[in-house]
Scaffold this motif. Structure first.
Motif, short mmCIF file in Angstrom:
data_model
loop_
_atom_site.label_atom_id
_atom_site.label_comp_id
_atom_site.label_asym_id
_atom_site.label_seq_id
_atom_site.Cartn_x
_atom_site.Cartn_y
_atom_site.Cartn_z
N ALA A 143 0.63 -1.39 0.22
CA ALA A 143 -0.01 0.01 -0.15
C ALA A 143 0.93 1.27 0.00
CB ALA A 143 -0.82 0.02 1.40
N VAL A 144 1.81 1.23 0.80
CA VAL A 144 2.96 2.41 0.79
C VAL A 144 3.52 2.61 -0.66
CG1 VAL A 144 5.36 2.96 1.43
CG2 VAL A 144 3.53 2.06 3.27
N LYS A 145 3.82 1.52 -1.38
CA LYS A 145 4.40 1.35 -2.75
C LYS A 145 3.32 2.21 -3.70
CE LYS A 145 7.06 0.12 -6.27
NZ LYS A 145 8.17 1.09 -6.71
N ALA A 146 1.92 1.54 -3.63
CA ALA A 146 1.14 1.95 -4.36
C ALA A 146 0.72 3.55 -4.33
CB ALA A 146 -0.21 1.37 -4.18
N VAL A 147 0.89 3.86 -3.15
CA VAL A 147 0.78 5.77 -2.64
C VAL A 147 1.97 6.21 -3.49
CG1 VAL A 147 1.14 7.30 -0.98
CG2 VAL A 147 -0.42 5.32 -0.55
N VAL A 148 3.31 5.66 -3.50
CA VAL A 148 4.37 6.28 -4.02
C VAL A 148 4.09 6.62 -5.69
CG1 VAL A 148 6.77 6.14 -4.58
CG2 VAL A 148 5.83 5.96 -2.17
N GLY A 201 4.29 12.91 -4.58
CA GLY A 201 5.17 13.73 -5.49
C GLY A 201 6.51 12.91 -5.52
N ALA A 202 7.81 13.59 -5.93
CA ALA A 202 8.84 12.98 -6.20
C ALA A 202 9.52 12.24 -4.85
CB ALA A 202 9.96 13.96 -6.97
N VAL A 203 9.81 11.10 -4.99
CA VAL A 203 10.34 10.59 -3.71
C VAL A 203 11.86 11.31 -3.33
CG1 VAL A 203 11.41 8.46 -2.84
CG2 VAL A 203 9.37 8.23 -3.98
N GLU A 204 11.84 11.76 -2.05
CA GLU A 204 13.28 12.18 -1.87
C GLU A 204 14.08 11.48 -0.69
OE1 GLU A 204 11.89 16.70 -2.52
OE2 GLU A 204 12.31 16.19 -0.57
N MET A 205 13.29 10.82 0.15
CA MET A 205 14.21 10.31 1.22
C MET A 205 13.38 9.05 1.89
SD MET A 205 15.38 13.51 3.42
CE MET A 205 17.08 13.15 3.65
N VAL A 206 13.91 7.93 1.87
CA VAL A 206 13.30 6.50 2.44
C VAL A 206 13.89 6.27 3.87
CG1 VAL A 206 13.10 4.03 2.28
CG2 VAL A 206 12.67 5.68 0.11
N THR A 207 13.42 5.93 4.79
CA THR A 207 13.70 5.78 6.10
C THR A 207 13.33 4.29 6.54
OG1 THR A 207 13.50 8.21 6.62
CG2 THR A 207 13.87 6.55 8.49
N ILE A 208 14.23 3.64 6.96
CA ILE A 208 13.82 2.06 7.37
C ILE A 208 14.34 1.74 8.32
CG2 ILE A 208 14.07 -0.08 6.62
CD1 ILE A 208 14.22 0.56 3.71
N GLU A 231 9.21 4.33 5.81
CA GLU A 231 8.90 5.62 5.62
C GLU A 231 9.34 6.25 4.11
OE1 GLU A 231 8.52 8.40 8.89
OE2 GLU A 231 9.01 9.99 7.43
N VAL A 232 8.47 6.90 3.58
CA VAL A 232 8.93 7.44 2.13
C VAL A 232 8.56 8.88 2.17
CG1 VAL A 232 8.92 7.32 -0.30
CG2 VAL A 232 8.51 5.34 1.01
N HIS A 233 9.29 9.77 2.17
CA HIS A 233 9.38 11.41 2.08
C HIS A 233 9.50 11.88 0.81
CE1 HIS A 233 9.67 15.34 3.67
NE2 HIS A 233 10.92 15.63 2.57
N GLY A 234 8.59 12.68 0.30
CA GLY A 234 8.53 13.14 -1.01
C GLY A 234 8.23 14.58 -1.06
N SER A 235 8.13 15.28 -2.58
CA SER A 235 8.09 16.52 -2.68
C SER A 235 6.60 17.15 -2.12
CB SER A 235 8.44 16.93 -3.79
OG SER A 235 7.40 16.19 -4.90
N LYS A 236 5.65 16.11 -2.23
CA LYS A 236 4.37 16.53 -1.92
C LYS A 236 3.83 16.15 -0.40
CE LYS A 236 2.72 17.17 -6.51
NZ LYS A 236 1.94 16.53 -7.53
#
Lengths: 345, 345, 345, 345
Positions: free
Chosen positions: B130-135, B141-148, B240-245
């Protein structure tokens, strides 16, 4: 020992039980019956079972237990027939819409010494079971107040409403059972209020779609129930028990637990869309417990008496709304005799 | 079409896959092999499968696909043999501990046109999906930082550590794969630091039990990974995936979600105790996807190349710790040719 | 314009208001009175105010507004005196324990055209205000059901219980006001049940410590209230509004929001220990709103009528418990005239 | 004893401190200076303070302590002048952008025996303090890994970036201080990677807007920091400490904690919009602690040395990005002498 099942009724809830039975290593689905031949053969075909008539299933020597998922007005007759045929019986709630009919049915079950479990599936939800375990271990002290919020995502068709016995006998009945189970003491009085806020057609069918209930036990414990036939955010199922030393609650469940954050805030997805997905695990555990009871020949709970009392609470709620007063449960049940003491567990 | 499986290896992870295969309506477990005869016969017996030798399974005409759950040092040989025998192949990670051996193996798979899926089970977890689908829908937006954050509840025995290739090739490898998958761009550099905080015996075996990793792509995207072989609160698995939006995250999972409140505060139970319970659904979905690939003869992902790159990231991390510098992935892989472009999904 | 305050009563709640007044840049605390000379001089000294007699404050030309924090049985007399003296009046709830006395008092206030605000502080809590704003913007559609859980961390001394008018007039009165405010429609019937579960001395004093209430409006909207004089986990204050398009809720508040994870699970600290810390911000905003009303000479809410109706709901709850029936609010209030229509915000 | 303050600098952060000082019962704001006469007189007027020149404030006999909120390149000179004038000193971070200049400044402070506190406000946040208290009580055992996520809601203007010393010296410096404070052991090596993902103008100004950092201590403890100059969901400030017996974390804070549920899911509002609202309470507690230090003549923390070390970590991060390697902190600081041992608290 593998328990050999006959399934009576291949509708929505019948399918749920067929899946639970065939997924259980200790069970085998031998035969399916349904008034609609297509429904029976489709479900039977999916799981490699036979199609047989209802009477044939009840009388079959290669079947140990029946699961009754037929329309409510057939339940009591089928229970009696199956009890007399020596079958173990799992019956969907309610046993009947009429309290006296249920009492008569349970007398037959008793006389035959049959195993009867009534389908209050929520007792087998792992989250609710964990709540009950916390209560039973005394972690929150003496139980004082149970709070239940239970909302369906959408209203049933008015046609269903007419046959179902109304919101208290169809929907709140689950909450009545959970309240009794968690209070650990019989309920003495029921106060209810109800209205039509969701769908006027439900009102025209003589029922309500929004209800609030207060329950009290002899020692002064409380339960409150909040019901609606509408919840845009999914199938809302929350319980909380407050006691002298603390409280315990079960959160709502959702299919995926992710969170999206943006300028509008932090959003988690809606809840499960209804009972089939919310209580998948509960249905599997319910059948598993039934199988254990059949194999160990021990008394099954939720029992027929549990079914009777939940129905009586529903009946009391109906009267309370009509008469604007707190209704004693004993007004509905009459004296219950020795078995009327609390036996929940 | 039902896919007929042979299972090579009846150990801990073999049992997980046996359960997933036999629970899938489109699969059948035909045979099981294991160097330990008892392990093979016990597992085969449980699911009504035959015990056969490994070679017999690979050569069998009544088997379509093999699932490789044997010790790591046998993976590459078995993949090559199965590819040559025309079998579809599901192989547990890693393909081998040596990058060059993996490259050689993948050449054989390519030459034979075999279907190969590598067991990065986490991609099939419904929450991570579901996380991947949101991305992928562009919601953040554009992916910037992934935190695992990925922590095991307890450290493995030192003996296991010696065979496993170390924390980066055994444990972090899953996080490397998830980071690549979520970044959507190949990783260019790896910086890592590692130490022994949990069990000195792990240090004596030449490995670490606590590690931090930073990854960077050519366009400047980041990922950070935090690993420990200790977590008293259960199997800690957060992304967690942090993006431009915006951002999207997956919460930790626990077997029951209740909360007990008392004078000490509000307490929810610990997390799942390890991957077998945490990723039950992921394993089932993984096999289901593999079956779809076999039936549709489409390319499987995670692919052999995905396995190769995750291993190369692990190798780069090992070097980074030793040399105290950011290591380019290309130092490890050498040129990857046309297939080296990003193919995640 | 700076509003010059006289504070009548230097007890627990008087101190709360003294702090809110002196922390407000548009207010000045001129004088404090209290039957206990020490209490008055201590509080006055702390904030650089004078000690004066109650009558002197009401008659003073250098005071614009009085805040009444004296014992309940003095409220109505003081309101009337202050109204006649041309003072703006902020009075702690309830105005009086007797509905007829309140009605008489409000007639005087009306006749004098005085500004009167009643201290239902919770309406000014930023979280509850945000809930109300969501409702008012129509985000959850038509309001259907309000659910309030409100539990005190501990029971008051039996002596207090005797003077307070009982749980419904002292504690639930806040929840009655919040329910009306959020329902946006006058309440028609009240059903209540109550018992003694916490402290037998409360029962001996003629009161209850555990209560449940159901409210219904003419159009069929519901509210439920769950009260206890015990909560080991802190001051439990939750509200939820369910509507045709969704629901909105306010979470409990705690002084620090951290979480400790270990083998026993994930634990967050207990809630605020009582209203002084939980509603600090609400008290400051309440006085600020009152100052705005005084300066703009606009009608203050919560108004005297809001105070009257909340008291009538409490009276109806008392009767409902005693008589085991749903009680109409109009039985208590009699006809309210033109001002009896809903005016909450 | 009331501490009499002079405030040097009436800009954004000067206003924050003016509010904290004037809200503290043990403090008095005597005078304000600023290069912009209007800014000084506006802020002084708001709080009833005088406008004076910077030198006049430092030399004044009616002032006990100065708060330095001027541009960074004036900090070290002002600290030295104030120390020589016998004033207690609170200085915003950083003391200077150059490590050697800071060391020289601290020598003067030491020689004069002056009280110096550096403005790492986050140590005074009640939630972070609670995390630190859990760690110090040994509840999570030996600290192993600190994880910090710290994201600003928006990027500063490129002009600011040029003066600020860059993201590591301006923004990450707070996280470096928190990491040291929570690790409880000096940091030995710094590895960092950084890129421009938010605003190309920041890259043109020679800085980065996205950064990841790994820190290691001599005993092998880790910290990771994830920074971005963009966060659409508000001011993202999370810390987590993982230890041998458990973990403790501080959640993000939002102005109101409500939740709206509808068909789109469950939504909580965004976080605080920036540090002024997120850390309001921290600023008030910071000044309160400084006043305590002044009155008790005890050593202030965060100290000048804490400021020096955080700056050195930032400098090491800059080098790490440029040189693609782990940088030893001692490469930046040189030998620190006896005071170089860990003194965080």
């Amino acid at each position: 020992m593998t328990v050999r099942f006959g399934l009576l009724g291949a509708g929505r809830i019948g399918k749920v039980h067929a899946k639970a039975i065939t997924g259980n290593p200790d069970a085998r689905l031998v035969a399916v019956s349904d008034a609609m031949a297509d429904a029976a053969s489709s479900l039977a075909g999916q799981y490699g079972a036979e199609v047989r008539g209802t009477e044939a299933i009840i009388g079959a020597s290669d079947i140990d237990a029946v699961v009754i998922c037929t329309p409510t007005d057939t339940h009591a007759d089928l229970i009696e027939a199956a009890a007399r045929a020596g079958k173990a019986i799992f019956c969907e709630k309610p046993i009947d819409l009429d309290v006296e009919r249920v009492k008569a049915c349970l007398k037959v079950v008793d006389a035959e010494g049959a195993t009867l479990m009534v389908g209050f599936n929520r007792r087998f939800d792992p989250h609710f079971e964990a709540v009950k375990a916390v209560v039973d271990r005394g972690e929150i002290g003496a139980v004082e107040m149970v709070t239940i919020v239970s909302r369906d995502p959408g209203a049933p068709p008015p046609d269903y409403v007419r046959r179902s016995g109304g919101i208290f006998r169809d929907m709140t009945i689950h909450d009545f059972d959970i309240a009794r189970w968690l209070l650990g003491e019989e309920i003495e009085t029921v106060s209810a209020q109800a209205s039509v806020l969701v769908d006027p057609a439900i009102g025209e069918a003589g029922d309500y779609d929004s209800a609030s209930v207060m329950l009290a036990t002899a020692s002064g414990k409380h339960a409150t129930i909040s019901n609606s036939r509408r919840a845009t955010y999914g199938y809302d199922q929350r319980i909380e028990v407050h006691g002298s030393k603390g409280a315990v609650s079960a959160e709502n469940q959702r299919p995926v637990s992710i969170e999206v954050a943006n300028a509008a805030g932090y959003t988690r997805p809606p809840l499960h869309d209804f009972f089939m997905t919310r209580y998948t695990e509960a249905y599997a555990r319910e059948i598993s417990r039934f199988i254990d009871c059949v194999n160990s020949k021990s008394a099954a709970t939720p029992s027929g008496l549990d079914g009777l009392i939940a129905l009586a609470l529903a009946e009391a709620a109906v009267r309370s709304v009509k008469e604007g007063r707190a209704v004693k449960v004993s007004e509905v049940t009459g004296p219950l005799g020795d078995r009327g003491v609390f036996q929940g567990r």
